[in-house]
Design an enzyme around this catalytic site. Structure first.
Site, PDB file in Angstrom:
ATOM      1  N   LEU A 103       0.814  -1.213   0.000  1.00 21.68           N
ATOM      2  CA  LEU A 103       0.000   0.000   0.000  1.00 21.68           C
ATOM      3  C   LEU A 103       0.852   1.269   0.000  1.00 21.68           C
ATOM      4  O   LEU A 103       1.923   1.318   0.591  1.00 21.68           O
ATOM      5  CB  LEU A 103      -0.912   0.012   1.231  1.00 21.68           C
ATOM      6  CG  LEU A 103      -1.808  -1.208   1.423  1.00 21.68           C
ATOM      7  CD1 LEU A 103      -2.733  -0.996   2.608  1.00 21.68           C
ATOM      8  CD2 LEU A 103      -2.612  -1.510   0.165  1.00 21.68           C
TER       9      LEU A 103
ATOM     10  N   GLY B  86       0.662  -5.973   0.644  1.00 19.19           N
ATOM     11  CA  GLY B  86      -0.365  -5.903  -0.390  1.00 19.19           C
ATOM     12  C   GLY B  86       0.007  -6.632  -1.665  1.00 19.19           C
ATOM     13  O   GLY B  86      -0.862  -7.122  -2.391  1.00 19.19           O
TER      14      GLY B  86
ATOM     15  N   ASN C 126       3.670  -9.182   6.155  1.00 17.23           N
ATOM     16  CA  ASN C 126       4.552  -8.775   7.258  1.00 17.23           C
ATOM     17  C   ASN C 126       3.955  -7.681   8.134  1.00 17.23           C
ATOM     18  O   ASN C 126       4.670  -6.908   8.770  1.00 17.23           O
ATOM     19  CB  ASN C 126       5.898  -8.303   6.693  1.00 17.23           C
ATOM     20  CG  ASN C 126       5.765  -7.145   5.727  1.00 17.23           C
ATOM     21  OD1 ASN C 126       4.787  -7.027   5.001  1.00 17.23           O
ATOM     22  ND2 ASN C 126       6.762  -6.266   5.703  1.00 17.23           N
ATOM     23  N   GLU C 127       2.622  -7.618   8.192  1.00 14.32           N
ATOM     24  CA  GLU C 127       1.961  -6.508   8.889  1.00 14.32           C
ATOM     25  C   GLU C 127       2.348  -6.383  10.358  1.00 14.32           C
ATOM     26  O   GLU C 127       2.488  -5.269  10.873  1.00 14.32           O
ATOM     27  CB  GLU C 127       0.436  -6.657   8.759  1.00 14.32           C
ATOM     28  CG  GLU C 127      -0.141  -6.160   7.455  1.00 14.32           C
ATOM     29  CD  GLU C 127       0.102  -7.079   6.273  1.00 14.32           C
ATOM     30  OE1 GLU C 127      -0.265  -6.707   5.144  1.00 14.32           O
ATOM     31  OE2 GLU C 127       0.650  -8.180   6.468  1.00 14.32           O
TER      32      GLU C 127
END
Length: 287
Positions: free
Chosen positions: A93, A138, A162-163
């Protein structure tokens, strides 16, 4: 103002957002960020928003429109999604869509991401991801929405959601599509640790289906699309629909709540402060 639910699902960011798209002004021009070429009955959809195919509102809107147009084109029998940006599939993103965002702009952006993903995930066409570079966050989401994934072999490339390493929680539909690809146990560990899998590990856990030399990625993607096209189209479409039905139903039922959670999260003062620090770090790095 963020609700208690928002704060529980999206804790304060504790480190720079190093996995999000790099700094680039959001364009309001009609620049084409997505193109389509034909390989006979196969449509090759190419992302080309340099430097890293960061997913902003215009790009997501163009992706959605492209997926929907190809779904309606009876001459198209399969789709390949790829990138022409060197060493990058998509970096995820675009942070500038989130920095200093109003509730209205944040809602518009997140809805455009939902729409693009849904159009890809729910298309009846066979979809092949030709992953010719890094694919975090994303980028991994788009790849997981496809039916099959071919990735370029390189010690420098990785893929994953990998958030958590960015201090945020992957939305439920990111999680559901990831679980469907790699399985519950692998997904649970990888999502908690924010794992970015090197290509060999991505192949081992089933996140990608093939790893080939970079100059063979498109060839193998086209070949796999051709294999899908050999199957009775009605039977294949209905089977795909049944396999993905539970994820799609939950997404349709909860997508508005998901938008509300994102808007509450991204407009928090602490999140905006972290985004600002990351953007300043990017500016300093680029000098």
């Amino acid at each position: 103002m963020a609700t208690s639910t928002t704060r529980r699902l999206f804790p304060t960011l504790r480190q720079p957002l190093a996995g999000l798209g790099s700094l680039r002004p959001c364009s309001t021009s009609p620049e084409r960020l997505v193109s389509v070429r034909r390989e006979e009955k196969i449509a090759v959809v190419t992302m080309h928003r340099k430097p890293v195919n960061a997913l902003n509102y215009p790009m997501l809107t163009q992706l959605r429109d492209t997926f929907e147009e190809l779904e309606d084109d009876r001459s198209v029998k399969a789709m390949v999604l790829t990138s022409d940006v060197p060493n990058i599939f998509s970096a995820g993103l675009d942070i500038l869509e989130m920095y200093q965002a109003t509730e209205e702009s944040a809602r518009r952006f997140w809805t455009s991401l939902q729409d693009a993903w849904s159009a890809l995930y729910n298309t009846g066409l066979p979809t092949i991801a030709a992953i010719n570079g890094n694919s975090p966050a994303g980028g991994c989401l788009l790849a997981c929405a496809c039916d099959y994934r071919v990735m370029a072999e390189s010690s420098k490339f990785s893929i994953g959601l990998n958030e958590t390493k960015l201090g945020i929680v992957a939305p439920f539909w990111f999680v559901d599509s990831f679980v469907n690809v790699v399985g519950q146990r692998t997904a649970e560990r990888a999502l908690q640790l924010g794992t970015l899998f090197p290509t060999s590990e991505a192949l081992r856990v089933g996140l990608v289906d093939e790893v080939v030399p970079g100059d063979q990625v498109m060839q193998r993607a086209i070949a796999e699309a051709t294999e899908y096209m050999k199957i009775n189209n009605t039977a294949r479409r209905l089977t795909k629909q049944k396999v993905r039905e539970a994820v799609t139903r939950r997404f349709d039922e909860e997508r508005q709540d998901d938008v509300d959670l994102f808007v509450g999260f991204v407009t928090m003062d602490t999140v905006q402060a972290s985004l600002g620090k990351y953007i300043e770090a990017l500016k300093a790095k680029s000098k």
